[in-house]
Scaffold this active site. Structure first.
Site, PDB file in Angstrom:
ATOM      1  N   LYS A 157       1.026  -1.317   0.031  1.00 32.43           N
ATOM      2  CA  LYS A 157      -0.036  -0.024  -0.036  1.00 32.43           C
ATOM      3  C   LYS A 157       0.712   1.188  -0.089  1.00 32.43           C
ATOM      4  CE  LYS A 157      -3.825  -2.249   2.494  1.00 32.43           C
ATOM      5  NZ  LYS A 157      -4.526  -2.148   3.823  1.00 32.43           N
ATOM      6  N   THR A 161      -5.209  -7.515  10.880  1.00 40.12           N
ATOM      7  CA  THR A 161      -5.703  -6.217  10.220  1.00 40.12           C
ATOM      8  C   THR A 161      -5.275  -5.044  10.959  1.00 40.12           C
ATOM      9  OG1 THR A 161      -7.504  -7.357   9.145  1.00 40.12           O
ATOM     10  CG2 THR A 161      -7.652  -4.948   9.349  1.00 40.12           C
ATOM     11  N   ARG A 194       3.196  -6.417   9.600  1.00 42.84           N
ATOM     12  CA  ARG A 194       2.352  -5.451  10.564  1.00 42.84           C
ATOM     13  C   ARG A 194       2.475  -5.447  11.902  1.00 42.84           C
ATOM     14  NH1 ARG A 194      -3.579  -7.390   7.736  1.00 42.84           N
ATOM     15  NH2 ARG A 194      -3.464  -6.181   5.638  1.00 42.84           N
ATOM     16  N   HIS A 233      -1.759  -5.272   1.327  1.00 47.76           N
ATOM     17  CA  HIS A 233      -3.054  -6.138   1.416  1.00 47.76           C
ATOM     18  C   HIS A 233      -2.411  -7.576   1.055  1.00 47.76           C
ATOM     19  CE1 HIS A 233      -6.785  -7.912  -0.092  1.00 47.76           C
ATOM     20  NE2 HIS A 233      -6.157  -8.187  -1.043  1.00 47.76           N
ATOM     21  N   ASN A 275      -1.504  -0.159   7.245  1.00 48.32           N
ATOM     22  CA  ASN A 275      -1.153  -1.472   7.733  1.00 48.32           C
ATOM     23  C   ASN A 275      -0.259  -2.262   6.480  1.00 48.32           C
ATOM     24  OD1 ASN A 275      -3.149  -2.376   6.016  1.00 48.32           O
ATOM     25  ND2 ASN A 275      -4.565  -3.347   7.679  1.00 48.32           N
ATOM     26  N   ARG A 283      -0.843 -14.750   4.726  1.00 44.95           N
ATOM     27  CA  ARG A 283      -1.716 -14.071   5.720  1.00 44.95           C
ATOM     28  C   ARG A 283      -0.873 -14.083   7.301  1.00 44.95           C
ATOM     29  NH1 ARG A 283      -6.012 -10.631   4.681  1.00 44.95           N
ATOM     30  NH2 ARG A 283      -6.626 -11.191   6.682  1.00 44.95           N
TER      31      ARG A 283
END
Ligand code: ADP
Length: 194
Positions: free
Chosen positions: A14, A125, A136, A159, A156, A119
């Protein structure tokens, strides 16, 4: 069934990841896990693309709303609404603004159980709740309350697709088939044992 080693997942660095010079650090986390990079580009997305991306899964709105409400209530903070769809609508508006504010780097990574492995490497998140050792958790301190106070989306860094089906749809949205490369890495014979 497709062999799990051929599973692909979409990752997007991001704008905060690009601006904080963390591109190499983020990529190295997936490389060192043994995953293979099969597509990558830098681009500036438009609002239509971001809205399309987040509405590919009809369940996403409800899930993001429920997760946000729980994240706030767990900290004793009352959300602006207890209706997940109201929360989700504001999240999507804020995401559209942020994810179009500068260049992003979409990538496709391939390898054994890549969706769930990625993940795990990315973390949860809300960065303040993400485990140490995740992207993160190691590089971000943002939270739902801070995002809510400043009326912006949670920053964060990345994605990552949530499920194998989501990954297929997201990859089709961000890449054409000729942008995705098929090749063998020398280390695959060690990782997969053939
Ligand atoms: P993930 O990116 O971990 O899959 P979601 O799909 O639930 O998470 O949410 C998409 C993105 O929307 C998050 O990565 C985050 O940047 C942003 N976001 C989610 N919930 C909120 C919220 N309550 N307030 C602001 N931004 C949010």
């Amino acid at each position: 069934m497709t062999h799990p080693k051929n599973e692909q997942t979409l990752i997007i660095i991001k704008p905060d990841g690009v601006q904080r010079n963390l591109i190499g650090e983020i990529i190295s986390r997936f490389e060192r896990a043994g995953l293979k990079l099969v597509a990558m580009k830098m681009m500036t997305a438009d609002v239509e693309m971001i809205k399309k991306h987040y509405t590919l899964d009809p369940e996403w709105m409800r899930l993001v709303g429920e997760k946000s409400i729980k994240g706030l209530l767990d900290k004793g903070i009352e959300p602006i609404s207890r209706d997940p769809m109201v929360i989700a609508q504001s999240v999507i508006e804020r995401l559209s603004k942020y994810l179009t504010s500068g260049p992003v780097i979409p990538m496709v990574w391939q390898g054994g159980h890549s969706v769930s492995v990625v993940r795990k490497i990315v973390g949860s998140t809300e960065p303040v709740m993400s485990d140490v050792g995740t992207i993160r958790g190691d590089f971000v301190l943002d939270s739902y309350p801070m995002a809510m106070a400043d009326k912006r989306c949670v920053r964060n860094l990345v994605h990552a697709s949530g499920t194998v089906d989501e990954a297929i749809n997201e990859i089709n949205l961000w890449f054409t088939s000729d942008e995705i490369k098929e090749y063998t890495l020398a280390n695959e014979s060690v990782i997969y044992g053939f």
